[in-house]
Design an enzyme around this catalytic site. Structure first.
Site, PDB file in Angstrom:
ATOM      1  N   TRP A 110      -5.185   0.740  88.121  1.00  0.00           N
ATOM      2  CA  TRP A 110      -5.813  -0.555  88.394  1.00  0.00           C
ATOM      3  C   TRP A 110      -5.870  -0.844  89.888  1.00  0.00           C
ATOM      4  O   TRP A 110      -4.935  -0.568  90.635  1.00  0.00           O
ATOM      5  CB  TRP A 110      -5.029  -1.658  87.692  1.00  0.00           C
ATOM      6  CG  TRP A 110      -5.425  -3.047  88.116  1.00  0.00           C
ATOM      7  CD1 TRP A 110      -4.925  -3.767  89.164  1.00  0.00           C
ATOM      8  CD2 TRP A 110      -6.416  -3.877  87.512  1.00  0.00           C
ATOM      9  NE1 TRP A 110      -5.551  -4.993  89.252  1.00  0.00           N
ATOM     10  CE2 TRP A 110      -6.469  -5.081  88.241  1.00  0.00           C
ATOM     11  CE3 TRP A 110      -7.264  -3.712  86.412  1.00  0.00           C
ATOM     12  CZ2 TRP A 110      -7.334  -6.119  87.908  1.00  0.00           C
ATOM     13  CZ3 TRP A 110      -8.130  -4.754  86.081  1.00  0.00           C
ATOM     14  CH2 TRP A 110      -8.155  -5.935  86.829  1.00  0.00           C
ATOM     15  N   MET A 111      -6.980  -1.482  90.323  1.00  0.00           N
ATOM     16  CA  MET A 111      -7.127  -1.998  91.687  1.00  0.00           C
ATOM     17  C   MET A 111      -7.841  -3.341  91.615  1.00  0.00           C
ATOM     18  O   MET A 111      -8.735  -3.529  90.794  1.00  0.00           O
ATOM     19  CB  MET A 111      -7.941  -1.023  92.546  1.00  0.00           C
ATOM     20  CG  MET A 111      -8.264  -1.552  93.942  1.00  0.00           C
ATOM     21  SD  MET A 111      -9.297  -0.407  94.895  1.00  0.00           S
ATOM     22  CE  MET A 111     -10.798  -0.404  93.902  1.00  0.00           C
ATOM     23  N   ASN A 112      -7.450  -4.283  92.499  1.00  0.00           N
ATOM     24  CA  ASN A 112      -8.246  -5.501  92.629  1.00  0.00           C
ATOM     25  C   ASN A 112      -8.453  -5.870  94.096  1.00  0.00           C
ATOM     26  O   ASN A 112      -9.068  -5.097  94.830  1.00  0.00           O
ATOM     27  CB  ASN A 112      -7.726  -6.646  91.760  1.00  0.00           C
ATOM     28  CG  ASN A 112      -6.292  -7.035  91.941  1.00  0.00           C
ATOM     29  OD1 ASN A 112      -5.390  -6.265  91.617  1.00  0.00           O
ATOM     30  ND2 ASN A 112      -6.041  -8.245  92.427  1.00  0.00           N
ATOM     31  N   ASP A 113      -7.955  -6.987  94.581  1.00  0.00           N
ATOM     32  CA  ASP A 113      -8.384  -7.554  95.861  1.00  0.00           C
ATOM     33  C   ASP A 113      -8.255  -6.597  97.045  1.00  0.00           C
ATOM     34  O   ASP A 113      -7.232  -5.914  97.201  1.00  0.00           O
ATOM     35  CB  ASP A 113      -7.546  -8.785  96.206  1.00  0.00           C
ATOM     36  CG  ASP A 113      -7.571  -9.849  95.135  1.00  0.00           C
ATOM     37  OD1 ASP A 113      -8.192  -9.630  94.084  1.00  0.00           O
ATOM     38  OD2 ASP A 113      -6.951 -10.903  95.349  1.00  0.00           O
ATOM     39  N   GLN A 129      -4.803  -4.432  96.398  1.00  0.00           N
ATOM     40  CA  GLN A 129      -3.923  -4.729  95.273  1.00  0.00           C
ATOM     41  C   GLN A 129      -3.999  -3.580  94.270  1.00  0.00           C
ATOM     42  O   GLN A 129      -5.085  -3.202  93.822  1.00  0.00           O
ATOM     43  CB  GLN A 129      -4.339  -6.039  94.618  1.00  0.00           C
ATOM     44  CG  GLN A 129      -4.244  -7.257  95.530  1.00  0.00           C
ATOM     45  CD  GLN A 129      -2.818  -7.740  95.681  1.00  0.00           C
ATOM     46  OE1 GLN A 129      -2.301  -8.480  94.851  1.00  0.00           O
ATOM     47  NE2 GLN A 129      -2.165  -7.312  96.744  1.00  0.00           N
ATOM     48  N   TRP A 172       1.289  -9.855  96.543  1.00  0.00           N
ATOM     49  CA  TRP A 172      -0.091 -10.240  96.291  1.00  0.00           C
ATOM     50  C   TRP A 172      -0.908 -10.253  97.583  1.00  0.00           C
ATOM     51  O   TRP A 172      -0.459  -9.792  98.622  1.00  0.00           O
ATOM     52  CB  TRP A 172      -0.123 -11.595  95.580  1.00  0.00           C
ATOM     53  CG  TRP A 172       0.405 -11.517  94.160  1.00  0.00           C
ATOM     54  CD1 TRP A 172       0.821 -10.395  93.493  1.00  0.00           C
ATOM     55  CD2 TRP A 172       0.575 -12.605  93.260  1.00  0.00           C
ATOM     56  NE1 TRP A 172       1.237 -10.714  92.228  1.00  0.00           N
ATOM     57  CE2 TRP A 172       1.091 -12.057  92.045  1.00  0.00           C
ATOM     58  CE3 TRP A 172       0.337 -13.966  93.320  1.00  0.00           C
ATOM     59  CZ2 TRP A 172       1.370 -12.853  90.932  1.00  0.00           C
ATOM     60  CZ3 TRP A 172       0.619 -14.756  92.214  1.00  0.00           C
ATOM     61  CH2 TRP A 172       1.136 -14.199  91.031  1.00  0.00           C
ATOM     62  N   ASP A 237      -2.523 -16.401  99.445  1.00  0.00           N
ATOM     63  CA  ASP A 237      -3.543 -15.635 100.167  1.00  0.00           C
ATOM     64  C   ASP A 237      -3.759 -16.123 101.601  1.00  0.00           C
ATOM     65  O   ASP A 237      -4.804 -16.692 101.931  1.00  0.00           O
ATOM     66  CB  ASP A 237      -4.874 -15.656  99.411  1.00  0.00           C
ATOM     67  CG  ASP A 237      -4.731 -15.273  97.949  1.00  0.00           C
ATOM     68  OD1 ASP A 237      -3.771 -14.551  97.619  1.00  0.00           O
ATOM     69  OD2 ASP A 237      -5.584 -15.688  97.138  1.00  0.00           O
ATOM     70  N   ASP A 324     -11.052 -19.656  91.785  1.00  0.00           N
ATOM     71  CA  ASP A 324     -10.299 -19.155  90.643  1.00  0.00           C
ATOM     72  C   ASP A 324     -10.919 -19.596  89.322  1.00  0.00           C
ATOM     73  O   ASP A 324     -10.791 -18.913  88.311  1.00  0.00           O
ATOM     74  CB  ASP A 324      -8.852 -19.655  90.745  1.00  0.00           C
ATOM     75  CG  ASP A 324      -7.919 -18.980  89.746  1.00  0.00           C
ATOM     76  OD1 ASP A 324      -8.151 -17.811  89.430  1.00  0.00           O
ATOM     77  OD2 ASP A 324      -6.962 -19.631  89.300  1.00  0.00           O
TER      78      ASP A 324
END
Length: 549
Positions: A110-113, A129, A172, A237, A324
């Site tokens: 998994w990867m996100n931001d 992330q 995060w 963030d 969000d």
């Protein structure tokens, strides 16, 4: 020759994209696909035109990308070295061949931001992330890769792991700021044992290392905890800090109060000890939680980037927030008051969270940085795709990053940004295939021959007949929505575009198309950029790679 208003509308600030999962299927499909062992995928490319007017002319350039010209043998397996150890993993070659080739993505999981992109000692650094244990969100660390050109990447060891009480549930998103001494500092959000969101800093263990392979967390972490009035789960963030005109460092942290999105403002003399300011940088009612806030200047003329935060008529400021509530990235253009430390949008009707978006497709948690090497502003964004959790686990990976984009102010409209893929992407191009002056009649599907491969880089230009009285073509419609019938909905100027992921019999296909309509209310042409996925029945993780247009 006077400008063609229809052609100009393609480059106006009114274009948008949407997904058409519930739209009517096209009645007259075409296709753009590329070669593979499966006979369902023919080796041809097509454009289509389903408008009711007289024909248009098309100029099209196709480049099979170099990285995919040598197809993987679908009957073999692929071994690759584990990213965080010496073990070798074996994956199915067919699954490997379905992966994107030039969008950034770790080898698995998994990867996100995107986090903390920075140029340091000759290398572009990209942090993200990442879940090192699986293809679902969780156990989040900071992945790390380096590149000379943001195209060819080398994956390094994990930069940050959740090993302290203040980040034990995840390290995060955050940013990197280069201090006065030229040393980069990570500012990131940690999730504690109690799920409290804290702000923390980390330093390179060896600043002389151009690869920045080791990072050390500050012993005084957390450097910030949620202020009174902000919920402990709504404080995250931190942005890249900027040196203000008075010599202090400033940064913002995303938050919300009830349904008002906020960019909290903090001041520091040393990038470590931060003081909450009485005012916020900006707030917008009804926008909900602001994640991954970004704030940066752009010049009103030219394509170059800026890293100086001053008040001047030659500059505009961009304030972006990732909402969000709806998982889209919104931005506003405006001015920055260096005395009051506040952002003021040029148009309150197009404020952050209610106006412009970077992208109208899958694009979230974006992060920009100033590239001192080429004096430009670069934008990264997370593409979370559309696959189910079951599909992600089956294929062994989830999400990609959008191709990094150069960003600058649109000096023509004076009301939006312009984005385009970084110039380095051209190095991936193979032999060019060109077709010019292709005339399309209503309902036409035209095959473009000569380009094969799993990845195609496409430049497509449509030219329309000049209309002297556009209002007569409005047909009593003032607005077109991408969900309004998909690629089957016939209008005056549209839909027209490309069909990708199509099978030999055109039963399977995805339309990527434009629709141009005239707005009587606004007295101008507007362009929608849409996709219709109602004919995509093969799961995307078992189909050929998507073609970015």
């Amino acid at each position: 020759m006077s400008p063609n208003p229809l052609f100009e509308s393609l480059f106006s600030n009114s274009s948008s994209t949407d997904s058409q999962r519930n739209a009517e299927s096209p009645a007259s499909p075409g296709s753009l696909v590329s070669g593979a062992a499966d006979k369902r995928w023919p080796r041809f490319t097509s454009v289509f035109w389903r408008a009711c007017c007289v024909g248009c002319f098309v100029a099209l350039l196709l480049y099979p990308t170099v990285m995919f010209l040598s197809e993987v043998n679908s009957n073999s397996d692929i071994g690759f070295r584990g990213e965080f150890g010496n073990e070798t993993s074996i994956i199915d070659a067919a699954s490997w061949s379905l992966r994107t080739s030039y969008h950034f993505r770790p080898e698995k999981n998994w990867m996100n931001d995107p986090n903390g992109p920075v140029f340091y000692k000759g290398f572009y650094h990209f942090f993200y992330q990442y879940n090192p244990y699986g293809a679902a969100w969780g156990d989040i660390v900071w992945g790390h890769a380096v590149s000379r050109d943001m195209i060819q990447w080398v994956h390094l060891d994990i930069a940050l792991v959740p090993d302290k009480w203040y980040d034990v549930q995840g390290v995060w998103s955050g940013s990197i700021t280069v201090g006065d001494d030229g040393i980069p500092i990570i500012l990131y959000t940690g999730s504690s044992y109690s799920a409290e969101q804290t702000q923390n800093i980390a330093y390179p263990e060896d600043p002389s290392d151009p690869l920045l392979r080791k990072w050390v967390k500050d012993h005084e972490n957390p450097v910030l905890r949620h202020p009174r009035g902000i919920d402990f789960k709504d404080f995250r963030d931190p942005t890249t800090a900027w040196k203000d005109a008075d010599g202090y460092w400033l940064m913002t942290v995303g938050a919300k109060m009830e349904k008002t999105g906020l960019a909290l403002l903090y001041k520091s003399v040393d990038l470590k000890h931060w003081e909450l300011q009485n005012n916020v940088l900006h707030a917008v009612l009804g926008t909900g939680m602001w994640e991954c806030v970004d704030f940066y200047p752009v010049p009103v003329q030219g394509h170059h980037g800026l890293d100086t935060y001053i008040a001047a008529p030659t500059m505009k400021y961009v304030l972006k927030a990732s909402l969000d509530d709806d998982k889209h990235d919104y931005y506003a253009l405006g001015s920055y008051d260096t005395v009051k430390k506040t952002f003021h949008p040029d148009d309150t009707a197009r404020d952050t969270g209610i106006g412009l978006r970077y992208d109208y497709g899958k694009f979230y948690a974006s992060k920009s940085f100033f590239d001192p090497e080429k004096q430009r502003r670069i934008l990264w964004g997370w593409v979370n795709e559309s696959d189910s959790l079951v599909a992600d686990i089956a294929k062994g990976w989830a999400s990609v990053q959008a191709i990094p984009r150069s960003v600058w102010f649109d000096s023509k409209t004076m009301s939006n940004l312009i984005q385009e893929p970084i110039e380095e992407v051209k190095t991936l191009r193979g032999t060019r295939v060109t077709q010019r002056d292709v005339k399309l009649a209503p309902g036409d599907v035209v095959e473009v021959t000569g380009a094969v491969g799993g990845q195609l880089d496409i430049e497509l230009v449509f030219d329309y007949p000049y209309m002297t009285n556009p209002a007569q073509y409005a047909q009593n419609r003032d607005h077109y929505d991408c969900n309004q019938g998909g690629a089957a909905y016939r209008g005056v100027f549209g839909p027209f575009g490309l069909l990708v992921l199509a099978d030999e019999y055109l039963q399977e296909q995805t339309a990527v198309f434009f629709y141009v309509s005239y707005s009587r209310y606004h007295n101008k042409w507007t362009t929608k950029f849409c996709s219709d996925q109602t004919r995509l029945t093969v799961p995307s993780w078992r189909a050929l790679p998507k073609v970015a247009v």
